[in-house]
Design a protein around this motif. Structure first.
Motif, mmCIF file in Angstrom:
data_model
loop_
_atom_site.group_PDB
_atom_site.id
_atom_site.type_symbol
_atom_site.label_atom_id
_atom_site.label_comp_id
_atom_site.label_asym_id
_atom_site.label_seq_id
_atom_site.Cartn_x
_atom_site.Cartn_y
_atom_site.Cartn_z
ATOM 1 N N LEU A 214 0.851 -1.187 0.000
ATOM 2 C CA LEU A 214 0.000 0.000 0.000
ATOM 3 C C LEU A 214 0.888 1.239 0.000
ATOM 4 O O LEU A 214 1.718 1.418 0.897
ATOM 5 C CB LEU A 214 -0.905 0.020 1.238
ATOM 6 C CG LEU A 214 -1.787 -1.210 1.483
ATOM 7 C CD1 LEU A 214 -2.644 -1.001 2.723
ATOM 8 C CD2 LEU A 214 -2.654 -1.512 0.274
ATOM 9 N N LEU B 230 -9.441 1.479 4.489
ATOM 10 C CA LEU B 230 -8.361 0.497 4.353
ATOM 11 C C LEU B 230 -8.856 -0.922 4.624
ATOM 12 O O LEU B 230 -8.563 -1.509 5.659
ATOM 13 C CB LEU B 230 -7.212 0.853 5.308
ATOM 14 C CG LEU B 230 -6.267 1.946 4.827
ATOM 15 C CD1 LEU B 230 -5.270 2.305 5.910
ATOM 16 C CD2 LEU B 230 -5.521 1.506 3.577
ATOM 17 N N CYS C 185 2.626 -0.740 -6.269
ATOM 18 C CA CYS C 185 1.638 -0.768 -5.194
ATOM 19 C C CYS C 185 0.331 -1.440 -5.639
ATOM 20 O O CYS C 185 -0.158 -1.206 -6.747
ATOM 21 C CB CYS C 185 1.332 0.649 -4.716
ATOM 22 S SG CYS C 185 2.718 1.441 -3.888
ATOM 23 N N GLN D 284 -2.372 -0.816 -4.010
ATOM 24 C CA GLN D 284 -3.352 0.233 -3.755
ATOM 25 C C GLN D 284 -2.617 1.468 -3.260
ATOM 26 O O GLN D 284 -1.653 1.365 -2.496
ATOM 27 C CB GLN D 284 -4.346 -0.245 -2.699
ATOM 28 C CG GLN D 284 -5.656 0.513 -2.648
ATOM 29 C CD GLN D 284 -6.651 -0.176 -1.722
ATOM 30 O OE1 GLN D 284 -6.429 -0.271 -0.513
ATOM 31 N NE2 GLN D 284 -7.748 -0.655 -2.286
ATOM 32 N N VAL E 153 -3.051 4.943 -1.174
ATOM 33 C CA VAL E 153 -3.927 5.457 -0.128
ATOM 34 C C VAL E 153 -3.610 6.930 0.124
ATOM 35 O O VAL E 153 -2.444 7.318 0.197
ATOM 36 C CB VAL E 153 -3.741 4.656 1.179
ATOM 37 C CG1 VAL E 153 -4.687 5.166 2.252
ATOM 38 C CG2 VAL E 153 -3.938 3.171 0.925
#
Length: 316
Positions: free
Chosen positions: A239, A252, A278, A280, A282
């Motif tokens: 992440l 999350l 990555c 995701q 954030v």
């Protein structure tokens, strides 16, 4: 000939030394070994080991050993000794004015059987790179970095899904120290830093971490992106923390899974290749006119959110 005008005319015998200088060449014996010559960098003074003090301005207080670093200042040294930060030597200024902190520093050093050396103020200035040392400095050895596999093993031993923090382009030791404190507070199992263009474990980091550096292991890797790819292959979700995220830190859902949280530098954010790796990206929702947060502050918020998600799952 220019520079030789006093030697004109007929060549002949010149006045010699009459053997008077020969005595200066006799009785010297063989050249001493490097470690036996006080002026040589390889010199090892007798009695340097143990807790015996060295004369002011001599001995270990004159130079730091290769790869070592210094914690300077009475509060910082006292805190480091109290937190059992690894150390190899305490250096104290000759005729230092004693107070409660210095007495406690001496007591803790004696308890740990640390070598104690005396040095002049000038030598302490040089040893600490002219930091505000207040007459004391603690030499810490080069940090023994962990391997990413060791960090995963720490999580496994705790029967918890791994929670790692990776730093991408962070160069300020204060940021690493603060990240270590947050990692310790919110249950992360380790921090990963790259070898190049990155902060390393220095005395400044130990000072800022305030004991957390002794509890949270740091791994140093040759190539961060390669390491993140390897972690993904082993089931760890990567992440990235960036202002332009796919989800916010309050969403999350992957936080309960094995996670490596990547923190980019303030302003620059994540590097392009790291962002592509990555799973995701954030972002942290913010109001007002603030465009970005300090890297360590952002890491603390994200780790707090992940710990909250994990705690909620544990209660379910």
């Amino acid at each position: 000939m220019a520079g030789n005008s006093s030697r004109r005319g007929k060549k002949g015998a010149s006045v010699g030394s009459g053997g008077m200088r020969r005595k200066a060449l006799e009785g010297k014996g063989p050249t001493p070994k490097a470690e036996e010559r006080p002026g040589h960098k390889a010199y090892r003074a007798p009695g340097r080991g143990g807790s015996r003090r060295q004369p002011p301005g001599r001995g270990p207080g004159r130079r730091r050993s290769p790869g070592s670093d210094q914690v300077a200042g009475r509060n910082a040294v006292l805190e480091a000794l109290s937190e059992e930060v690894p150390a190899t030597q305490l250096t104290v200024m000759a005729r230092i004015e004693m107070d409660e902190r210095v007495r406690e520093i001496m007591r803790l050093a004696g308890t740990r059987s640390l070598p104690i050396a005396e040095a002049s103020r000038t030598d302490l200035d040089r040893l600490t790179d002219h930091a505000v040392h207040q007459g004391v400095a603690l030499t810490i050895p080069p940090y023994e970095y962990a391997d990413p596999d060791e960090l995963l093993q720490i999580a496994s031993d705790a029967f918890e899904p791994p929670l790692l923090v990776a730093l991408d382009g962070i160069t300020d030791p204060r940021n690493l120290g603060a990240v270590l404190r947050s990692a310790d507070a919110f249950g992360a199992h380790g921090v990963i830093v790259p070898e190049r263009r990155s902060v390393a474990m220095t005395a400044s980091v130990w000072k800022v971490a305030a004991g957390a550096a002794g509890r949270v292991r740091v791994a140093q890797v040759t190539n961060l992106n390669r390491t993140l790819t390897s972690l993904k292959e082993r089931g760890v979700f990567v992440l990235g923390l960036d202002a332009d995220g796919d989800v916010t830190s309050r969403q999350l859902e992957l936080g309960t899974e094995p996670v490596a949280l990547v923190i980019g530098a303030e302003g620059k954010g994540l590097s392009r290749l790291t962002r592509e790796i990555c799973d995701q990206v954030v972002s942290i929702p913010m109001g007002g006119g603030t465009e970005s947060l300090n890297a360590s502050v952002a890491a603390a918020i994200a780790l707090y959110e992940i710990s909250g998600v994990r705690e909620a799952k544990g209660r379910a």
